[in-house]
Scaffold this active site. Structure first.
Site, short mmCIF file in Angstrom:
data_model
loop_
_atom_site.label_atom_id
_atom_site.label_comp_id
_atom_site.label_asym_id
_atom_site.label_seq_id
_atom_site.Cartn_x
_atom_site.Cartn_y
_atom_site.Cartn_z
CG ASN A 22 -42.53 10.92 64.03
OD1 ASN A 22 -42.28 10.97 64.92
ND2 ASN A 22 -43.37 11.84 63.65
CD GLU A 49 -43.91 13.73 66.87
OE1 GLU A 49 -44.36 14.10 68.00
OE2 GLU A 49 -44.67 12.66 66.15
CG ASP A 160 -45.05 12.50 60.10
OD1 ASP A 160 -45.86 12.58 59.31
OD2 ASP A 160 -44.99 12.59 61.25
CG ASN A 162 -48.59 14.43 60.14
OD1 ASN A 162 -48.72 13.21 60.54
ND2 ASN A 162 -47.71 15.10 60.97
CG ASP A 231 -43.83 8.78 58.13
OD1 ASP A 231 -43.23 9.55 58.74
OD2 ASP A 231 -44.73 8.07 58.67
CG ASP A 260 -46.45 7.02 66.66
OD1 ASP A 260 -45.33 7.48 66.50
OD2 ASP A 260 -47.27 7.77 66.84
CG HIS A 261 -44.40 7.85 62.26
ND1 HIS A 261 -44.76 8.41 61.39
CD2 HIS A 261 -44.97 8.55 63.37
CE1 HIS A 261 -45.75 9.37 61.73
NE2 HIS A 261 -45.83 9.54 63.08
#
Length: 274
Positions: A22, A49, A160, A162, A231, A260-261
């Site tokens: 991501n 994303e 991802d 989540n 992930d 951030d991933h």
DNA sequence: ATGCCTCAGCTCCTGAGA
């Protein structure tokens, strides 16, 4: 006779590497993705994303890096893509059978493996409309993947999610109990995917404690390793015996303007022998 | 904690992410 003629040394071991990342805006992260691919020449990379439309997708930059690219973009939010060394065949955008106005899934066949790259809904907060949408999306995905496995026993479902599997995927399981990504309802759907005949490739191996794939931008979360493992790369029964490694690559999270991933990478041996 | 940080959009702020 030279050493190179001995069968033990000449037998070619075919491997394939699949990765998911991501990137939180491909516009911002493109240079990092290209750098990462140069250092990590995986066979397939699923991106999530993108936050851009198809017309802005940098297909030429990836082609120059040696990758075919299939994109399913969306303005501002979501957006997914599959990059592959070999051409991607029978590309499917979104989850068939689930009406969705967001670009969250792209799948294709690469080297005889059905690959699904997905950006699962965030869900925001249990009880919210977005949480209900997340639950419906998960059900739609599961119903589709169940059928896909019948026609494509060699299948990789990555992206991802989540969702954390359990407390081992959460830096503060007490403080974050029943919060988004950690609720029993979300984990039920994750286990239901596993029950279709899929395996969490990361847990097929001994892993460092407190292994995560996402860290909040705020509060020095990465430096303090306040993260979540959300992930995942799930592999089908047929591929499970071939998995030789699964790692989270934290290096890109140390970049100056990181996503951030972090990417997750799985290695499969002898895929042609299945 | 209605916060923290980052990104897109068209802003000098809001919504969303996780």
């Amino acid at each position: 006779m030279g050493w190179g003629l001995q069968p033990r040394l000449t037998r070619k071991i075919l491997t394939m590497k699949f990765a998911t990342w991501n990137v939180n805006s491909l516009t911002v992260r493109l240079p990092q993705v290209l750098d990462w691919l140069q250092a990590n020449p995986v066979d397939v990379l699923a991106l999530q994303e993108l936050k851009l439309t198809d017309d802005k997708f940098p297909v030429d930059a990836f082609r120059q890096a040696g990758y075919h690219a299939e994109c399913f973009g969306q303005k501002t939010y979501n957006g997914v893509a599959l990059l592959s060394r070999e051409p991607a065949l029978n590309v499917v955008r979104n989850v068939p059978g689930f009406a969705d106005d967001m670009a969250r899934s792209i799948s294709a066949e690469v080297n005889g493996v059905r690959v699904i790259g997905a950006y699962f809904p965030n869900g925001q907060e249990p009880g919210s409309d977005k949480f209900e949408y997340k639950m419906a999306w998960l059900k739609g995905l599961r119903d589709w993947v169940r059928g896909e496995l019948l026609t494509h026993p060699r299948l990789v479902l990555m992206g991802d999610y989540n969702i954390t599997f359990d407390d081992a995927d959460v830096w503060d399981p007490v403080g974050l109990k029943d919060t988004i990504h950690c609720t029993e309802e979300e984990r039920y759907h994750l286990r239901a995917l596993i029950a279709l005949g899929l395996h969490d490739s990361f847990r097929l191996f001994a892993q460092p404690e407190k292994s995560y794939s996402w860290w909040d931008y705020r509060d020095f979360a990465f430096r303090r390793n306040h993260g979540l493992r959300i992930d995942h790369i799930l592999v089908s029964d047929a591929l499970k015996p071939l998995v030789t490694a699964c790692v989270i690559d934290k290096a890109p999270r140390k970049n100056e303007r990181p996503s951030d991933h972090a990417p997750v990478v799985v290695t499969l041996a002898d895929t042609n022998k299945v």
